[in-house]
Design a protein around this motif. Structure first.
Motif, PDB file in Angstrom:
ATOM      1  N   LEU A 141       0.854  -1.190   0.000  1.00 29.43           N
ATOM      2  CA  LEU A 141       0.000   0.000   0.000  1.00 29.43           C
ATOM      3  C   LEU A 141       0.887   1.236   0.000  1.00 29.43           C
ATOM      4  O   LEU A 141       1.750   1.395   0.876  1.00 29.43           O
ATOM      5  CB  LEU A 141      -0.916   0.004   1.222  1.00 29.43           C
ATOM      6  N   TRP A 142       0.648   2.134  -0.967  1.00 31.14           N
ATOM      7  CA  TRP A 142       1.472   3.332  -1.126  1.00 31.14           C
ATOM      8  C   TRP A 142       0.568   4.560  -1.204  1.00 31.14           C
ATOM      9  O   TRP A 142      -0.565   4.489  -1.691  1.00 31.14           O
ATOM     10  CB  TRP A 142       2.322   3.237  -2.393  1.00 31.14           C
ATOM     11  N   PHE A 143       1.095   5.701  -0.747  1.00 30.30           N
ATOM     12  CA  PHE A 143       0.343   6.952  -0.708  1.00 30.30           C
ATOM     13  C   PHE A 143       1.019   8.010  -1.588  1.00 30.30           C
ATOM     14  O   PHE A 143       2.254   8.098  -1.652  1.00 30.30           O
ATOM     15  CB  PHE A 143       0.273   7.500   0.719  1.00 30.30           C
ATOM     16  N   ASN A 144       0.181   8.835  -2.221  1.00 31.78           N
ATOM     17  CA  ASN A 144       0.672  10.013  -2.945  1.00 31.78           C
ATOM     18  C   ASN A 144      -0.475  11.025  -3.011  1.00 31.78           C
ATOM     19  O   ASN A 144      -1.231  11.072  -3.979  1.00 31.78           O
ATOM     20  CB  ASN A 144       1.137   9.629  -4.359  1.00 31.78           C
ATOM     21  N   PHE A 145      -0.610  11.834  -1.972  1.00 30.96           N
ATOM     22  CA  PHE A 145      -1.707  12.810  -1.912  1.00 30.96           C
ATOM     23  C   PHE A 145      -1.326  13.941  -0.940  1.00 30.96           C
ATOM     24  O   PHE A 145      -0.317  13.881  -0.245  1.00 30.96           O
ATOM     25  CB  PHE A 145      -3.010  12.142  -1.452  1.00 30.96           C
ATOM     26  N   GLY A 146      -2.184  14.967  -0.910  1.00 31.56           N
ATOM     27  CA  GLY A 146      -1.982  16.073   0.023  1.00 31.56           C
ATOM     28  C   GLY A 146      -1.141  17.205  -0.530  1.00 31.56           C
ATOM     29  O   GLY A 146      -0.445  17.892   0.218  1.00 31.56           O
ATOM     30  N   HIS A 147      -1.248  17.472  -1.835  1.00 34.97           N
ATOM     31  CA  HIS A 147      -0.393  18.476  -2.466  1.00 34.97           C
ATOM     32  C   HIS A 147      -0.944  19.898  -2.380  1.00 34.97           C
ATOM     33  O   HIS A 147      -0.369  20.818  -2.963  1.00 34.97           O
ATOM     34  CB  HIS A 147      -0.158  18.096  -3.928  1.00 34.97           C
TER      35      HIS A 147
END
Length: 413
Positions: free
Chosen positions: A370-376
């Motif tokens: 599980l990987w995250f890439n958000f909150g920009h």
């Protein structure tokens, strides 16, 4: 249906992540309920913002806080009903906006900001989307001499970052934008950023490149994500899709997935609006213009002149409220000869924000694959390709171009 990696979310961050994983040999399926680029990526000011080396901080001056408390400013408004819920997050944001906190956030974000233009350039060339891009920078404009003087001092303080800019007096500014009103006393032309005349179209173009290179985009519901026999599985219109790894790149909807999985990440939404206008007969806007005091941007777009607002704190699913847009429009009409509004209703978008002013990029601590890439926050368009590259490097075992530790989800636990 089986692949190596599922990317959830077809905004600029998700599409860019899918492209970078694909370029490193992964078989990727990109999933979204809607079409690529139709969410938050659709409604921004179209700035690839190389000059924003200092993150947007919570104001700490008492005079500004008092003005905002009246809830009458054009750049920030809040729903009184929502304020108690947002209060704890706003307190964390304020705490991180101390001089020391800003210094930490600036150091953390600089490696991403410094590479944002070149990472976009590579995808723009590959996708043949150069007609959507202008390399003319953007201009801050000021209607008050004192504010203009302060802005010049702040611009000079950024010289160590190697940014290119020009200070424009009233005459120089009106030479570059002949139809601006005489109310404007001067401006700062930031030369390093590029502008996009159709941000949603750019994202769709990147998604088309992903498909052209052999990737698949499939409509599906990220909220159905579950673990099955050691893999991750999501329901789609073409049936269940399984993969060993999944990337959550859902922007403002990311909490719908990470919260049920037990991750306590303080993601908050800053809402914002845009509307398009025709210029009055004979008038032309050739650069994107930011009225810093008014907190809005006027940007020449494919559909007309786009007015984008600042920040609204309200429940994500609350009905649109045109107060902020109307306040900004009233100022904008004194700045530039706007004609009639093109759309009957404004567009409402949601910026995914974290209180320490940097995104989450990296692995989830308690779930393999599980990987995250958000909150920009305000810079999703700017940072989509560069953060997609960083995550792809981490996932494929390549040496990351910068230390990913500042973006770890573990900083909140």
């Amino acid at each position: 249906m089986q692949c190596q990696t599922i990317v959830l979310g077809a905004g600029i961050v998700g599409v860019s992540t899918a492209l970078h994983l694909q370029a490193r040999g992964r078989k990727v399926i990109l999933i979204d309920r809607a079409e690529p680029g139709s969410g938050t990526s659709h409604g921004n000011a179209g700035l690839i913002e190389r000059s924003s080396v200092i993150p947007y901080a919570f104001p700490r001056e008492l005079s500004r806080l008092l003005r905002y408390s009246l809830n009458r400013q054009p750049d920030v408004r809040y729903s009184l009903r929502y304020l108690p819920k947002a209060g704890p997050w706003l307190l964390k944001y304020w705490q991180n906006s101390s001089p020391a906190g800003i210094a930490v956030a600036t150091r953390a974000m600089l490696p991403l900001v410094e590479r944002c233009v070149e990472e976009h350039d590579a995808l723009i060339e590959a996708a043949e989307l150069g007609d959507l891009i202008k390399a003319k920078g953007w201009i801050e404009v000021y209607r008050n001499a004192d504010a203009f003087a302060t802005a010049q001092e702040e611009a000079h303080a950024l010289k160590p970052y190697g940014l290119r800019y020009e200070i424009l007096d009233r005459q120089q500014l009106h030479t570059r934008e002949v139809d601006l009103s005489e109310n404007v006393v001067g401006g700062i032309h930031w030369l390093d950023p590029k502008t996009v005349s159709d941000p949603g179209g750019l994202t769709r173009g990147y998604a088309a490149l992903f498909v052209k290179r052999g990737g698949q985009f499939i409509h599906g519901d990220a909220r159905t994500l579950r673990q099955v026999a050691g893999d991750w599985q999501v329901d789609s219109r073409q049936g269940p899709i399984s993969a060993a790894e999944v990337v959550v790149a859902l922007g403002p909807q990311a909490a719908d997935l990470f919260k049920p999985l037990g991750y306590n990440i303080p993601l908050e939404i800053k809402r914002g609006y845009h509307a398009h206008y025709r210029p009055r007969a004979g008038a032309e806007l050739t650069h994107s213009i930011c009225d810093v005091q008014g907190g809005f941007v006027l940007a020449p777009m494919v559909k007309g002149i786009r007015l984008t607002t600042g920040i609204e704190f309200a429940a994500s699913d609350a009905p649109a409220n045109q107060i902020q847009l109307e306040r900004c429009e009233a100022i904008a009409r004194k700045l530039f000869p706007l004609g009639e509004r093109i759309e009957a209703e404004p567009w409402l978008g949601r910026r995914p924000c974290l209180p320490d002013m940097r995104p989450v990029i990296g692995p989830a601590a308690h779930h393999k694959g599980l990987w995250f890439n958000f909150g920009h926050a305000h810079h999703g368009l700017t940072l989509g390709p560069v953060s997609g590259r960083l995550l792809a490097e981490m996932m494929t075992g390549a040496k990351p171009f910068t230390d990913p530790a500042p973006y770890s989800a573990q900083r909140f636990n």
